[in-house]
Each structure stands twice: as structure tokens, then as C-alpha cells.
Scaffold this active site. Structure first.
Site, PDB file in Angstrom:
ATOM      1  N   GLU A  14       0.846  -1.199   0.000  1.00 27.69           N
ATOM      2  CA  GLU A  14       0.000   0.000   0.000  1.00 27.69           C
ATOM      3  C   GLU A  14       0.874   1.238   0.000  1.00 27.69           C
ATOM      4  OE1 GLU A  14      -3.324  -0.320   2.649  1.00 27.69           O
ATOM      5  OE2 GLU A  14      -3.406   1.845   2.985  1.00 27.69           O
ATOM      6  N   THR A  50       1.308  10.347   5.219  1.00 28.92           N
ATOM      7  CA  THR A  50       1.798   9.424   4.192  1.00 28.92           C
ATOM      8  C   THR A  50       2.319   8.158   4.863  1.00 28.92           C
ATOM      9  OG1 THR A  50       4.082  10.273   4.162  1.00 28.92           O
ATOM     10  CG2 THR A  50       2.480  11.370   2.719  1.00 28.92           C
ATOM     11  N   ASP A 101       0.137   5.386   0.643  1.00 29.16           N
ATOM     12  CA  ASP A 101      -0.965   6.200   1.158  1.00 29.16           C
ATOM     13  C   ASP A 101      -0.730   7.696   1.125  1.00 29.16           C
ATOM     14  OD1 ASP A 101      -2.280   3.889   1.900  1.00 29.16           O
ATOM     15  OD2 ASP A 101      -1.651   3.971   3.989  1.00 29.16           O
ATOM     16  N   TRP A 151      -8.981   9.074  16.051  1.00 25.85           N
ATOM     17  CA  TRP A 151      -7.532   9.323  15.973  1.00 25.85           C
ATOM     18  C   TRP A 151      -7.136  10.473  15.051  1.00 25.85           C
ATOM     19  CZ3 TRP A 151      -4.825   9.009  11.327  1.00 25.85           C
ATOM     20  CH2 TRP A 151      -5.510   8.414  10.255  1.00 25.85           C
ATOM     21  N   GLU A 206      -3.209  10.365   2.993  1.00 22.22           N
ATOM     22  CA  GLU A 206      -4.407  10.565   3.798  1.00 22.22           C
ATOM     23  C   GLU A 206      -4.423  12.012   4.281  1.00 22.22           C
ATOM     24  OE1 GLU A 206      -5.607   6.395   5.785  1.00 22.22           O
ATOM     25  OE2 GLU A 206      -3.878   7.348   6.735  1.00 22.22           O
TER      26      GLU A 206
END
Length: 284
Positions: free
Chosen positions: A111, A129, A113, A206, A115
Site C-alpha cells: 500500500e 503518508t 498512502d 484518531w 491521507e
């Protein structure tokens, strides 16, 4: 015609400004068709495609559900560009994403990322990241941005080739994660094909200030917009040899000096025994 020194200086300034504009302006791509290349993953009517050629996609989040979509195809290396306009106003608790992932049901997925962690009005978004290889992650770096990502669209890019992964915003690199297998470090996603994913969901346990600030559902629905995607996996694509040059190396240092707020390679509390092995090579 003779040019005065004053006019000559103005022309030089104009040329300089034009160069800067060309360098830092968001990457421009032709509008792709979301209906042709992508499919919804969850959220039902919260995934909305609009425009004459399916050129814009909106994801919404309300108390009932978030939403998401993914590419119909999967890819082995390439470059992905997507323009996003993030949730405006009080976006605390929300997470907007753009990422690559292999099949997660195997438990050993890869993966890459992006986000985008929302915040209370007036406070900056956090770009989160991360990189996973064979189901292992914990390679996070986080950044703030030098602009408000909710006002206009900006281009977010992932370059993935056998040597590196590069995260870029409007062509400015935030992070480079390199393949160090030639130095005996076997952590790099290079054996599994990946799809392109995007989502908008609630993570107020979170996402904002470690979960201290919760989602204000009176502001729902929250909406993020995607447009002008580009997927380059061509045999002769520049992504195959993409790397830093003198200018982008300078921009990377500028971002990491001024806007990086977390780096796993300096988190002594979290890695009290030993840091991940790539950290001794700069953690990128």
C-alpha cells in the site's frame, strides 16, 4: 531598438516570475471519465459523478456512512495524478484519501498512502503518508501544507517505480521512499499489482489531535471533490526513471524543513529498541 537598463530589469523580473509560475503551477491534465476508469466501493449515492464526460467525482460523509471508489484495473508501477479539493470548514474527524493498494484480504498487502486529516476551522490539514510492504507499514511521515487545500483544486501525485516512491503536491515532492534491497533492506512494494483507491470516512478516534476533537455532525454532509485524474503506465513513461534533480531536491528540503510535523525515523519513543533499517539511509 535600444532597451533601457530599467526596462531590461523589468523584463528579467517578468521572465523570472514566468519561470516560477510554470514550475509551481498545478499539473494540468485532460479531464478523464470516472465512470470509465473507476467504480464505487461503498457509500451508495454518496458517490456522485458529474460533468458532461464524468469529469468530476464527489464523495460525501454523513452520520450514516462515508464513501469511496477504486480503479477498475490494477497496475504494476506507474504515476497517478489526481486533483482534489478537500472538505472545507470544520472538517475535524474526517479523513479524505488517495492511495494505492493490493488485495488486502491476503494479510500481506502492499500500500502507498496519501491521507488528508481534517481539522477545526482555521487550523491546517495534516497530510499523512505511509508505505506498506507485505502487510507491514509503520513508515509514516506527516506534513502541513503551505496553502489552504479546501479553496481550490490541487494536484496530488504518486510516482511508483522499482527504485522509489515519490509523493508530490503540485509537482513539489513531499517525500521520497527508496528501494534499498541492494543494501540488504527488503522493504519495498514491488511484487504485487495495486489498484487506485479514494475514500472519505469518519476517523474521529484518531484523526484530529489524536482523537481529542470529534466530528461535528451538525456540519454534515462533508464533501470532497476529485477531478482531472491521470494514470501513466506507458512503456516509455517518464515515471520509469523519475527521480530528484537539483531543483526538486531543493524543494524537498524546503518542505521537510518547514512543513514536516512527524517522521517515524526520529520517533525515539516509538522505536526505542531499533529504528526500521532504511532510517540509517535518511528514512526516505
Amino acid at each position: 531598438m535600444r532597451i533601457s537598463s530599467n526596462m531590461h530589469e523589468k523584463m528579467l523580473v517578468f521572465k523570472f516570475v514566468m519561470v516560477i509560475v510554470l514550475v509551481v503551477s498545478p499539473t494540468a491534465y485532460g479531464a478523464g471519465n470516472f465512470n470509465a476508469e473507476f467504480e464505487p466501493t461503498f457509500g451508495g449515492q454518496r458517490v456522485r459523478v458529474s460533468g458532461p464526460g464524468g469529469q468530476t467525482l464527489a464523495l460525501s460523509l454523513d452520520k450514516g456512512s462515508g464513501s469511496g471508489f477504486r480503479s477498475k484495473k490494477d497496475y504494476m508501477f506507474g504515476r497517478v495524478d489526481m486533483q482534489l479539493k478537500l472538505v472545507g470548514g470544520n472538517s475535524a474527524g474526517t479523513v479524505t484519501t488517495l492511495y494505492l493498494s493490493s488485495d488486502q484480504s491476503t494479510g500481506r498487502h502492499d500500500e502507498i498512502d496519501f491521507e488528508f486529516l481534517g481539522n477545526v476551522s482555521g487550523q491546517p490539514y495534516t497530510i499523512h503518508t505511509n508505505v506498506f510492504s507485505q502487510g507491514e507499514g509503520n513508515r509514516e511521515q506527516q506534513f502541513h501544507l503551505w496553502f489552504d487545500p479546501t479553496i481550490n483544486f490541487h494536484t496530488y501525485s504518486i510516482v511508483w517505480n522499482p527504485r522509489l516512491i515519490m509523493f508530490l503536491v503540485d509537482e513539489t515532492p513531499l517525500r521520497v521512499f527508496r528501494n534499498y534491497e541492494d543494501r540488504g533492506i527488503m522493504f519495498f512494494p514491488k511484487n504485487q499489482r495495486q489498484k487506485i483507491y479514494a475514500s472519505l470516512w469518519n476517523a474521529d478516534d484518531w484523526a484530529t489531535q489524536g482523537g481529542l476533537v470529534k466530528t461535528d455532525w451538525s456540519k454534515a454532509p462533508f464533501t470532497a471533490y476529485y477531478r482531472n485524474f491521470n494514470i501513466d503506465t506507458s512503456i516509455n513513461g517518464k515515471w520509469k526513471s523519475h527521480d530528484l534533480n537539483a531543483y526538486t531536491r531543493m524543494r524537498l528540503r524546503w518542505v521537510q524543513k518547514n512543513y514536516m510535523i512527524y517522521n517515524y525515523c526520529t520517533d525515539w519513543k516509538r522505536f526505542s529498541q531499533t529504528f526500521p533499517p532504511e532510517c540509517k539511509h535518511g528514512g526516505v
